[in-house]
Design a protein around this motif. Structure first.
Motif, short mmCIF file in Angstrom:
data_model
loop_
_atom_site.label_atom_id
_atom_site.label_comp_id
_atom_site.label_asym_id
_atom_site.label_seq_id
_atom_site.Cartn_x
_atom_site.Cartn_y
_atom_site.Cartn_z
N TRP A 143 -7.80 -6.80 -3.59
CA TRP A 143 -7.68 -5.77 -4.61
C TRP A 143 -6.63 -6.19 -5.64
N THR A 144 -6.86 -5.85 -6.89
CA THR A 144 -5.91 -6.09 -7.97
C THR A 144 -5.49 -4.74 -8.55
N ALA A 145 -4.42 -4.76 -9.33
CA ALA A 145 -3.99 -3.54 -10.00
C ALA A 145 -5.10 -3.02 -10.92
N VAL A 170 -0.37 3.01 -9.41
CA VAL A 170 -0.56 1.56 -9.55
C VAL A 170 0.74 0.89 -9.98
N GLU A 225 2.60 -2.09 -8.02
CA GLU A 225 2.99 -3.34 -8.67
C GLU A 225 4.49 -3.60 -8.52
N THR A 227 5.20 -5.06 -5.04
CA THR A 227 4.40 -6.21 -4.65
C THR A 227 5.20 -7.50 -4.82
N VAL A 241 -2.36 -4.89 -3.08
CA VAL A 241 -2.46 -5.97 -4.07
C VAL A 241 -1.92 -7.27 -3.48
N GLU A 242 -0.90 -7.15 -2.66
CA GLU A 242 -0.26 -8.32 -2.06
C GLU A 242 -1.10 -8.94 -0.94
#
Length: 175
Positions: A59-61, A74, A78, A81, A54-55
């Motif tokens: 890609w996102t959560a 996930v 998070e 991140t 994510v960082e």
């Protein structure tokens, strides 16, 4: 639910073309983190593979969840991140609120602290990062079970075992 092999393939695709500070394909870092976490459970190994996705990628959560990544995995991603509204020190303290996120960050820190990885860096950067990672361990390690830390270190960075052995498990300071 995704298998560990499917999550590994996702991490490989997500980090395709990325290299670390020493020019090594970035996916090797997340695989090393996952290897240290694997003895502690599949969901932790999955979080290790995805801990930077994510960082450091697009890609996102939400996209991870939509792709079938378990909610708990996930949530761990998070938790570790980086966020623009937190300093690194605040992030480390926040991570310790979740015992499993703490283990993910310990594995990440252990791999980032490997002498063979830092040897290729300029001395000033190597020293700055070593101090940063030591300070993080001083917060992370007291928040985790010493046996679990040792399990991770044996795989990811055995050189840190001596540092762990020299600390009191209750307060994380030298005995």
């Amino acid at each position: 639910m995704k298998t560990l092999a499917e999550v590994d393939a996702l991490a490989d695709r997500a980090h395709a073309g990325q290299v670390d500070k020493t020019g090594v394909p970035y996916v090797e870092h997340v695989r090393a983190v996952a290897a240290g976490l694997a003895p502690l459970g599949t969901h932790l190994a999955m979080a290790g593979l995805l801990h930077d996705v994510v960082e450091d990628t697009d890609w996102t959560a939400e996209r991870l969840r939509a792709d079938g990544i378990p909610d708990r995995v996930v949530a761990l991603v998070e938790a570790v991140t980086n966020r623009a509204d937190l300093t690194y020190e605040e992030k480390i303290r926040r991570i310790t609120a979740d015992p499993e996120a703490t283990l993910v960050k310990i594995a990440d820190n252990a791999h980032n602290s490997r002498a063979d990885r830092s040897a290729a860096l300029p001395p000033d950067q190597r020293e700055r990062l070593a101090a940063k990672y030591r300070a993080a361990r001083a917060v992370l390690w007291p928040a985790a079970d010493p046996d679990r830390i040792a399990t991770i270190l044996r795989v990811v960075n055995p050189d840190l075992l001596a540092e762990l052995d020299g600390r009191s498990p209750d307060i994380g300071t030298p005995s």
